[in-house]
Design a protein around this motif. Sequence first.
Motif, PDB file in Angstrom:
ATOM      1  N   UNK A 198       0.907  -1.293   0.487  1.00 48.39           N
ATOM      2  CA  UNK A 198      -0.734  -0.275   0.072  1.00 48.39           C
ATOM      3  C   UNK A 198       0.723   1.058   0.180  1.00 48.39           C
ATOM      4  N   UNK A 199       1.878   1.552  -0.431  1.00 48.06           N
ATOM      5  CA  UNK A 199       3.015   2.475  -0.606  1.00 48.06           C
ATOM      6  C   UNK A 199       2.885   2.764  -2.299  1.00 48.06           C
ATOM      7  N   UNK A 200       1.379   2.638  -2.586  1.00 49.68           N
ATOM      8  CA  UNK A 200       1.264   3.163  -4.539  1.00 49.68           C
ATOM      9  C   UNK A 200       2.383   4.062  -5.007  1.00 49.68           C
ATOM     10  N   UNK A 201       2.169   5.683  -4.069  1.00 46.45           N
ATOM     11  CA  UNK A 201       2.775   7.076  -4.269  1.00 46.45           C
ATOM     12  C   UNK A 201       4.442   6.618  -4.870  1.00 46.45           C
ATOM     13  N   UNK A 202       4.896   5.475  -4.306  1.00 46.26           N
ATOM     14  CA  UNK A 202       6.181   5.026  -3.720  1.00 46.26           C
ATOM     15  C   UNK A 202       6.432   4.276  -5.009  1.00 46.26           C
ATOM     16  N   UNK A 203       5.169   3.723  -5.639  1.00 49.83           N
ATOM     17  CA  UNK A 203       5.605   2.837  -6.928  1.00 49.83           C
ATOM     18  C   UNK A 203       5.792   3.356  -7.931  1.00 49.83           C
ATOM     19  N   UNK A 207       9.018   4.700 -11.183  1.00 53.87           N
ATOM     20  CA  UNK A 207       9.063   4.891 -13.024  1.00 53.87           C
ATOM     21  C   UNK A 207      10.203   5.903 -13.540  1.00 53.87           C
ATOM     22  N   UNK A 208      10.639   7.154 -13.015  1.00 53.29           N
ATOM     23  CA  UNK A 208      11.555   7.917 -13.174  1.00 53.29           C
ATOM     24  C   UNK A 208      12.657   7.414 -12.637  1.00 53.29           C
ATOM     25  N   UNK A 209      12.944   6.926 -11.250  1.00 62.14           N
ATOM     26  CA  UNK A 209      14.473   6.604 -10.543  1.00 62.14           C
ATOM     27  C   UNK A 209      14.613   5.410 -11.621  1.00 62.14           C
ATOM     28  N   UNK A 210      13.904   5.039 -12.047  1.00 66.23           N
ATOM     29  CA  UNK A 210      15.121   3.191 -12.991  1.00 66.23           C
ATOM     30  C   UNK A 210      15.364   3.955 -13.629  1.00 66.23           C
ATOM     31  N   UNK A 211      15.212   4.800 -14.206  1.00 71.95           N
ATOM     32  CA  UNK A 211      15.531   5.113 -16.040  1.00 71.95           C
ATOM     33  C   UNK A 211      16.500   6.678 -15.778  1.00 71.95           C
ATOM     34  N   UNK A 212      17.277   6.831 -14.287  1.00 75.27           N
ATOM     35  CA  UNK A 212      18.099   8.077 -13.571  1.00 75.27           C
ATOM     36  C   UNK A 212      19.119   7.430 -13.518  1.00 75.27           C
ATOM     37  N   UNK A 213      20.206   8.395 -13.075  1.00 77.27           N
ATOM     38  CA  UNK A 213      21.910   8.003 -11.896  1.00 77.27           C
ATOM     39  C   UNK A 213      21.918   6.343 -12.373  1.00 77.27           C
TER      40      UNK A 213
END
Length: 589
Positions: A198-203, A207-213
């Motif tokens: 139930x941490x849907x906002x974090x999910x 999407x953006x985090x995995x495409x950066x860094x």
Amino acid sequence: MMQISSHSPSPRSNQTHLNSLVSLIKSTTQTTQLLQIHAYLLRTSLLQESTFSVPFLQRISLPPFQILNYSLQIFSQILRPNVTHYNTMIRAYAMSIHPERGFYVYRDMMRQGIRPNPQSSSFVTKSCIRGSSLFRGVQIHGRILRDGHHSDTLLLTTLMDFYSCSGKCDNACKVFDEMPLRDTVAWNVLVSCYIRNNRTLDALAVFDSMQSGEHGCDPDDVTCLLLLQACSNLCAVGFGERIHEYIKDHGYHRALNLCNSLVAMYSKCGQLDKAYEVFQKIANKDVVSWTAMISGFASNGRGREAINVFREMERMGIPPDEQTFTALLSGCSHSGLLDEGRSIFYRMQREFGVVPNIHHYGCVVDLMGRVGLVEDAYDLINSMRCKPDATIWRTLLGACKVHGHMELGERVIEHLIELNAQEAGDYILLLNIYSSAGNWEKVIETRKLMKEKGIQTTPSASTIELKGEIHEFRVDDTSHPRIKEVYEMMDEIEKQLKIGGYVAEITKEKEGNGLLSYSYHSEKLALAFGVVATPPGTKLRVAKDLRICIDCHNFAKMLSGVYNREVIIRDRTRFHHFREGRCSCNDFW
């Protein structure tokens, strides 16, 4: 079948024979052939050679055979089993109805002095997942660190999944953060972990985090599938549109499961035009596609359109399933289509051979209750083939509240007590029935009972999406950065609504100083923020994780008329489309 001979051939032909034997073990499809091979391996002592015993043990212990008792017998005949033999048995048990036995095999392996490899730890962790054993899984984690396997991405991904399934989301995130190398599968497990806990906002943020860094990578079709589910949960249509664009840009738009999820996502965000547009473009619609579209129309109160889609489904020769009829009957319920709903319920059994389950009966009870046939609905529940659950009794209790059936409401509460399933919302409905009937003695008695039982309402959360950003509110929230503006707007809205005739029905609560204060529910705060943050006339779309209460329903209905705003609220049960002071549910939900 290849003829198995025990005479002594030349070395070259012998090697060919042994190679053929391994191929035969891997390809055989009949149990009788495996028995013959087993006898041959015993007679020639080849069972003691891992070249043959490993594939044979794998063949007999894993699908499609998966004969575990026989596998254990074979395993016991191997005098010096190696780590691969043990891994095969651990994996077999992890996939069986006795997953906990995989841990015992793992423990026996260590007692025999055989050091586990990353596969051993991965298989035994899966056995802990399926066996719901947190304690054993934590032990495995300690062993993984001790054995120096903390750099194995596949193993750590399995460990993340274990913590996620055990409700230990923070532990799963810690394992993820410590990964030296993260692939797309690991990111997907992280998304799944957030959604499951139930941490849907974090999910969505993933999407953006995995495409950066430096550790980033491209989302794949599984990522998109999971994120569409998250968008559906939050009614985050803006974010859902981003995922849709990504799907088209990366060539995933022909994948049937993604198309079906897009239909569901747009439907659950109240965007039926877009849902239908995606639905029409699906080349090979399956029963899931049709059901998703029927469900979309149904949950948005457009029952006749749901029926029209079903008729088209019939014309295309797609056989409906249980879920199709659940969606269809719920559409009739939300739209008050009594005759159509009854007809579909009878056709479901007579023409399609679908035995009604608790969900089908629940829809019909809801439908009958909507039109005031509460006693008939009660009789239907008592005549069901399956045992009534708490949900169906609550459906009837809601109908009793709407139509003022106090005596039947009391009987329904008794059934809920028998099931040990009564909740605060049930007693609130009963309180409303008593207060509507002017039976204040019962009101006081029920409140006293709730206090004695320690029954309290569950704090809810509501979200509203603006410009691709999700804003979350809870009852009497103080955490939002613009909360001061929100409460100032709440005061202004209440003044305007009172002029229009709105009277708050929410329960007053006594504070320590003896004064009475109102409690602001989460959807009210989300709507107030929407009025603050958007230009006049902008549609407001809110998602709530619990059933909307009567006061918030009246508040939203009045707001839509006074402020000339279209308001869409999706609660745990259905959609409410508010326009010009009216709701699509006709005040029954």
